[in-house]
Design a protein around this motif. Structure first.
Motif, PDB file in Angstrom:
ATOM      1  N   PHE A  32       0.865  -1.172   0.000  1.00 20.67           N
ATOM      2  CA  PHE A  32       0.000   0.000   0.000  1.00 20.67           C
ATOM      3  C   PHE A  32       0.907   1.230   0.000  1.00 20.67           C
ATOM      4  O   PHE A  32       1.609   1.490   0.988  1.00 20.67           O
ATOM      5  N   VAL A  33       0.909   1.960  -1.126  1.00 22.43           N
ATOM      6  CA  VAL A  33       1.841   3.072  -1.302  1.00 22.43           C
ATOM      7  C   VAL A  33       1.115   4.389  -1.071  1.00 22.43           C
ATOM      8  O   VAL A  33       0.063   4.645  -1.679  1.00 22.43           O
ATOM      9  N   SER A  34       1.684   5.237  -0.215  1.00 22.40           N
ATOM     10  CA  SER A  34       1.146   6.572   0.005  1.00 22.40           C
ATOM     11  C   SER A  34       1.192   7.376  -1.284  1.00 22.40           C
ATOM     12  O   SER A  34       2.009   7.110  -2.171  1.00 22.40           O
ATOM     13  N   GLY A  35       0.352   8.388  -1.372  1.00 24.83           N
ATOM     14  CA  GLY A  35       0.331   9.252  -2.541  1.00 24.83           C
ATOM     15  C   GLY A  35       1.692   9.878  -2.798  1.00 24.83           C
ATOM     16  O   GLY A  35       2.335  10.379  -1.877  1.00 24.83           O
ATOM     17  N   GLN A  36       2.118   9.834  -4.044  1.00 29.55           N
ATOM     18  CA  GLN A  36       3.403  10.393  -4.456  1.00 29.55           C
ATOM     19  C   GLN A  36       3.165  11.592  -5.356  1.00 29.55           C
ATOM     20  O   GLN A  36       2.344  11.540  -6.274  1.00 29.55           O
ATOM     21  N   VAL A  37       3.893  12.660  -5.075  1.00 24.77           N
ATOM     22  CA  VAL A  37       3.804  13.892  -5.850  1.00 24.77           C
ATOM     23  C   VAL A  37       5.130  14.141  -6.546  1.00 24.77           C
ATOM     24  O   VAL A  37       6.105  13.428  -6.319  1.00 24.77           O
ATOM     25  N   GLY A  38       5.154  15.151  -7.369  1.00 21.76           N
ATOM     26  CA  GLY A  38       6.361  15.493  -8.114  1.00 21.76           C
ATOM     27  C   GLY A  38       7.312  16.337  -7.313  1.00 21.76           C
ATOM     28  O   GLY A  38       7.669  17.450  -7.711  1.00 21.76           O
ATOM     29  N   SER A  39       7.739  15.808  -6.172  1.00 25.39           N
ATOM     30  CA  SER A  39       8.665  16.541  -5.305  1.00 25.39           C
ATOM     31  C   SER A  39      10.102  16.138  -5.581  1.00 25.39           C
ATOM     32  O   SER A  39      10.394  14.984  -5.888  1.00 25.39           O
ATOM     33  N   ARG A  40      10.962  17.121  -5.467  1.00 24.52           N
ATOM     34  CA  ARG A  40      12.395  16.876  -5.560  1.00 24.52           C
ATOM     35  C   ARG A  40      12.849  16.212  -4.266  1.00 24.52           C
ATOM     36  O   ARG A  40      12.080  16.049  -3.323  1.00 24.52           O
ATOM     37  N   GLU A  41      14.141  15.842  -4.206  1.00 21.52           N
ATOM     38  CA  GLU A  41      14.680  15.157  -3.021  1.00 21.52           C
ATOM     39  C   GLU A  41      14.462  15.955  -1.744  1.00 21.52           C
ATOM     40  O   GLU A  41      14.262  15.392  -0.670  1.00 21.52           O
ATOM     41  N   ASP A  42      14.490  17.302  -1.833  1.00 18.61           N
ATOM     42  CA  ASP A  42      14.308  18.135  -0.642  1.00 18.61           C
ATOM     43  C   ASP A  42      12.843  18.388  -0.315  1.00 18.61           C
ATOM     44  O   ASP A  42      12.523  19.098   0.636  1.00 18.61           O
ATOM     45  N   GLY A  43      11.935  17.835  -1.118  1.00 18.53           N
ATOM     46  CA  GLY A  43      10.505  18.000  -0.874  1.00 18.53           C
ATOM     47  C   GLY A  43       9.878  19.150  -1.633  1.00 18.53           C
ATOM     48  O   GLY A  43       8.660  19.314  -1.593  1.00 18.53           O
ATOM     49  N   SER A  44      10.669  19.944  -2.332  1.00 21.12           N
ATOM     50  CA  SER A  44      10.115  21.083  -3.053  1.00 21.12           C
ATOM     51  C   SER A  44       9.418  20.635  -4.336  1.00 21.12           C
ATOM     52  O   SER A  44       9.728  19.580  -4.896  1.00 21.12           O
TER      53      SER A  44
END
Length: 132
Positions: A32-44
């Motif tokens: 079960f994978v949490s929602g993934q967004v287009g964030s860079r490694e630092d979260g931006s």
């Protein structure tokens, strides 16, 4: 209480610890994978929509890989899009790059007004391969 079998992709532990959730949980043969967004490694946020969607899929694939899975193991997909009326076509042009061959997983697409500053999010349930 059962201990959660958490899956962390390489290099993203601090981001998940800061936001207080697990990237994925293995349970009863499923991931079960949490929602993934287009964030860079630092979260931006990745500012370009097409690049943001690709990065969301890349972030998803990193989690699947850490669990010994691939997108071919995905059985159910939920996508969230801000303003889908104006963004759907742009987003859906990217999907075939990652989706694989038919038969495809089930899909639920939801239009939303806010995604923590992002425009696209994808969450999945995958079957964990034997021994995964």
């Amino acid at each position: 209480m059962t201990t959660r079998d958490v899956v962390f992709p390489a290099g993203r532990q601090a981001l998940y610890e800061r936001n207080r959730y697990s990237p994925a949980i293995r349970s009863n043969g499923f991931l079960f994978v949490s929602g993934q967004v287009g964030s860079r490694e630092d979260g931006s946020k990745e500012p370009d929509l097409q690049t943001q969607v690709r990065r969301a899929f890349d972030n998803l694939n990193a989690i699947l890989k850490a669990a010994g899975s691939t997108f071919d193991d995905v059985v159910d997909v939920t996508v969230f899009m801000v303003d889908p009326a104006s963004r759907f076509e742009t987003i859906w042009k990217i999907v075939p790059e990652y989706w694989g061959q038919a038969p495809h997983p089930t899909l639920t697409a939801v239009g939303v007004t806010w995604l923590y500053g992002f425009d696209f999010e994808i969450k999945v349930i995958a079957k964990v391969p034997d021994g995964g």
